[in-house]
Design a protein around this motif. Structure first.
Motif, PDB file in Angstrom:
ATOM      1  N   ILE A   1       0.864  -1.175   0.000  1.00 52.93           N
ATOM      2  CA  ILE A   1       0.000   0.000   0.000  1.00 52.93           C
ATOM      3  C   ILE A   1       0.905   1.231   0.000  1.00 52.93           C
ATOM      4  CG2 ILE A   1      -1.772   1.342   1.204  1.00 52.93           C
ATOM      5  CD1 ILE A   1      -2.918  -1.284   0.414  1.00 52.93           C
ATOM      6  N   CYS A   2       0.734   2.061  -1.012  1.00 55.99           N
ATOM      7  CA  CYS A   2       1.454   3.332  -1.093  1.00 55.99           C
ATOM      8  C   CYS A   2       0.461   4.442  -0.785  1.00 55.99           C
ATOM      9  CB  CYS A   2       2.054   3.533  -2.485  1.00 55.99           C
ATOM     10  SG  CYS A   2       3.269   2.291  -2.946  1.00 55.99           S
ATOM     11  N   HIS A   3       0.739   5.204   0.249  1.00 53.12           N
ATOM     12  CA  HIS A   3      -0.116   6.326   0.634  1.00 53.12           C
ATOM     13  C   HIS A   3       0.459   7.589   0.004  1.00 53.12           C
ATOM     14  CE1 HIS A   3      -2.092   3.793   3.639  1.00 53.12           C
ATOM     15  NE2 HIS A   3      -0.888   3.306   3.846  1.00 53.12           N
ATOM     16  N   VAL A   4      -0.349   8.261  -0.801  1.00 54.48           N
ATOM     17  CA  VAL A   4       0.090   9.474  -1.499  1.00 54.48           C
ATOM     18  C   VAL A   4      -0.785  10.631  -1.027  1.00 54.48           C
ATOM     19  CG1 VAL A   4       0.460  10.581  -3.732  1.00 54.48           C
ATOM     20  CG2 VAL A   4       0.771   8.098  -3.516  1.00 54.48           C
ATOM     21  N   ARG A   5      -0.152  11.606  -0.378  1.00 54.46           N
ATOM     22  CA  ARG A   5      -0.871  12.796   0.099  1.00 54.46           C
ATOM     23  C   ARG A   5      -0.431  13.989  -0.745  1.00 54.46           C
ATOM     24  NH1 ARG A   5      -1.412  13.187   5.727  1.00 54.46           N
ATOM     25  NH2 ARG A   5      -3.618  13.647   5.558  1.00 54.46           N
ATOM     26  N   ARG A   6      -1.406  14.678  -1.291  1.00 46.34           N
ATOM     27  CA  ARG A   6      -1.140  15.912  -2.040  1.00 46.34           C
ATOM     28  C   ARG A   6      -1.876  17.048  -1.338  1.00 46.34           C
ATOM     29  NH1 ARG A   6      -1.541  12.174  -6.284  1.00 46.34           N
ATOM     30  NH2 ARG A   6       0.316  12.152  -7.601  1.00 46.34           N
ATOM     31  N   THR A   7      -1.152  18.138  -1.128  1.00 48.46           N
ATOM     32  CA  THR A   7      -1.743  19.316  -0.504  1.00 48.46           C
ATOM     33  C   THR A   7      -1.647  20.472  -1.491  1.00 48.46           C
ATOM     34  OG1 THR A   7      -1.068  18.518   1.671  1.00 48.46           O
ATOM     35  CG2 THR A   7      -1.686  20.841   1.501  1.00 48.46           C
ATOM     36  N   LEU A   8      -2.794  20.956  -1.907  1.00 48.00           N
ATOM     37  CA  LEU A   8      -2.881  22.076  -2.839  1.00 48.00           C
ATOM     38  C   LEU A   8      -3.306  23.299  -2.044  1.00 48.00           C
ATOM     39  CD1 LEU A   8      -4.539  22.144  -6.298  1.00 48.00           C
ATOM     40  CD2 LEU A   8      -5.228  23.816  -4.587  1.00 48.00           C
ATOM     41  N   THR A   9      -2.526  24.368  -2.175  1.00 50.81           N
ATOM     42  CA  THR A   9      -2.849  25.625  -1.508  1.00 50.81           C
ATOM     43  C   THR A   9      -3.029  26.691  -2.567  1.00 50.81           C
ATOM     44  OG1 THR A   9      -1.476  24.970   0.370  1.00 50.81           O
ATOM     45  CG2 THR A   9      -2.109  27.288   0.245  1.00 50.81           C
ATOM     46  N   GLY A  10      -4.137  27.394  -2.507  1.00 52.18           N
ATOM     47  CA  GLY A  10      -4.398  28.507  -3.415  1.00 52.18           C
ATOM     48  C   GLY A  10      -4.271  29.808  -2.651  1.00 52.18           C
ATOM     49  N   THR A  11      -3.478  30.728  -3.208  1.00 53.36           N
ATOM     50  CA  THR A  11      -3.229  32.011  -2.566  1.00 53.36           C
ATOM     51  C   THR A  11      -3.582  33.131  -3.530  1.00 53.36           C
ATOM     52  OG1 THR A  11      -1.380  30.983  -1.398  1.00 53.36           O
ATOM     53  CG2 THR A  11      -1.469  33.376  -1.374  1.00 53.36           C
TER      54      THR A  11
ATOM     55  N   LEU B   1      -5.701  12.432   0.312  1.00 55.84           N
ATOM     56  CA  LEU B   1      -4.883  11.243   0.550  1.00 55.84           C
ATOM     57  C   LEU B   1      -5.459  10.051  -0.205  1.00 55.84           C
ATOM     58  CD1 LEU B   1      -2.536   9.924   2.155  1.00 55.84           C
ATOM     59  CD2 LEU B   1      -4.179   9.531   3.992  1.00 55.84           C
ATOM     60  N   TYR B   2      -4.604   9.406  -0.975  1.00 56.65           N
ATOM     61  CA  TYR B   2      -4.972   8.178  -1.694  1.00 56.65           C
ATOM     62  C   TYR B   2      -4.118   7.024  -1.194  1.00 56.65           C
ATOM     63  CZ  TYR B   2      -7.728  10.723  -5.101  1.00 56.65           C
ATOM     64  OH  TYR B   2      -8.691  11.493  -5.706  1.00 56.65           O
ATOM     65  N   ALA B   3      -4.710   5.840  -1.191  1.00 53.25           N
ATOM     66  CA  ALA B   3      -3.976   4.599  -0.942  1.00 53.25           C
ATOM     67  C   ALA B   3      -3.991   3.820  -2.242  1.00 53.25           C
ATOM     68  CB  ALA B   3      -4.630   3.794   0.178  1.00 53.25           C
ATOM     69  N   VAL B   4      -2.807   3.598  -2.786  1.00 58.57           N
ATOM     70  CA  VAL B   4      -2.688   2.840  -4.029  1.00 58.57           C
ATOM     71  C   VAL B   4      -2.228   1.440  -3.635  1.00 58.57           C
ATOM     72  CG1 VAL B   4      -1.708   2.790  -6.349  1.00 58.57           C
ATOM     73  CG2 VAL B   4      -1.974   4.986  -5.170  1.00 58.57           C
ATOM     74  N   GLN B   5      -3.044   0.456  -3.993  1.00 59.62           N
ATOM     75  CA  GLN B   5      -2.792  -0.930  -3.581  1.00 59.62           C
ATOM     76  C   GLN B   5      -2.206  -1.730  -4.740  1.00 59.62           C
ATOM     77  OE1 GLN B   5      -5.945  -2.897  -1.344  1.00 59.62           O
ATOM     78  NE2 GLN B   5      -5.688  -4.673  -2.663  1.00 59.62           N
ATOM     79  N   TYR B   6      -1.127  -2.425  -4.457  1.00 60.52           N
ATOM     80  CA  TYR B   6      -0.462  -3.276  -5.447  1.00 60.52           C
ATOM     81  C   TYR B   6      -0.381  -4.701  -4.908  1.00 60.52           C
ATOM     82  CZ  TYR B   6       1.176   1.158  -7.345  1.00 60.52           C
ATOM     83  OH  TYR B   6       1.244   2.427  -7.866  1.00 60.52           O
ATOM     84  N   VAL B   7      -0.540  -5.662  -5.809  1.00 60.46           N
ATOM     85  CA  VAL B   7      -0.306  -7.072  -5.469  1.00 60.46           C
ATOM     86  C   VAL B   7       1.162  -7.351  -5.761  1.00 60.46           C
ATOM     87  CG1 VAL B   7      -0.886  -9.461  -6.044  1.00 60.46           C
ATOM     88  CG2 VAL B   7      -2.683  -7.713  -5.992  1.00 60.46           C
TER      89      VAL B   7
END
Length: 173
Positions: free
Chosen positions: A60-70, A95-101
């Motif tokens: 399981i790869c957890h990918v967090r992206r934070t977008l800030t608009g200013t 946050l996404y969890a990408v699951q691989y076998v």
């Protein structure tokens, strides 16, 4: 074995199984009418973490992206100029969890290779889901859509330069 070889081997032994949206925190700090593409600067950061099932057959790869608009230009709200800390317009923390076998019965993929795989392949595999989420959520919130550019895949040369192989960095360990 050098990183390029280890990563190529890992790619052949890891099959994407699913992509899950596991968390989202969306905030508007301004009235939707104030947020306009021509007045808003977008910054995106990302973090990754990974975990392996106890049996070693699921990554399981957890990918967090934070977008800030200013707000960056002469934006006004209720006739008043918006300045300083008040310029923060919106935040998307997704946050996404990408699951691989894992199809590696000999368990030969090392931790560094899993880390590099998650920071490259999982980031790339989850990006279309993120783009769609941001754009459709903007529409639901009544703000102009944030059109995220396409994510170009990294070349193996770029990956090797970004993630030095720990085994070759310190050959005495």
């Amino acid at each position: 074995m050098i990183l390029a070889e280890k990563l190529s081997r890992a790619i052949s032994k890891l099959e994407i199984n699913n992509v899950f949206l596991t968390g989202a925190d969306i905030k508007l700090f301004r009235h939707p009418g104030v947020i306009k593409p021509e007045h808003t600067s977008i910054d995106v950061t990302e973090e990754t973490k990974w975990s392996l099932s106890p049996s070693g057959d699921i990554l399981i790869c957890h990918v967090r992206r934070t977008l800030t608009g200013t707000l960056v230009e002469a934006a006004e709200e209720n006739g008043t100029s918006v300045e300083g800390e008040e310029k923060k317009a919106l935040l998307f923390d997704v946050l996404y969890a990408v699951q691989y076998v894992v199809t590696d019965p000999d368990r030969t993929i090392d931790e560094h290779t899993f880390e590099v795989f998650c920071k490259t392949n999982a980031v790339y595999n989850s990006y279309p889901y993120y783009r769609e989420y941001v754009q459709s959520t903007c529409a639901r919130m009544g703000i102009p859509p944030i059109v995220m550019s396409f994510l170009k895949p990294l070349t193996m040369k770029q990956i090797v330069e970004m993630f030095p192989d720990k085994a070759t960095e310190n050959p005495q360990s």
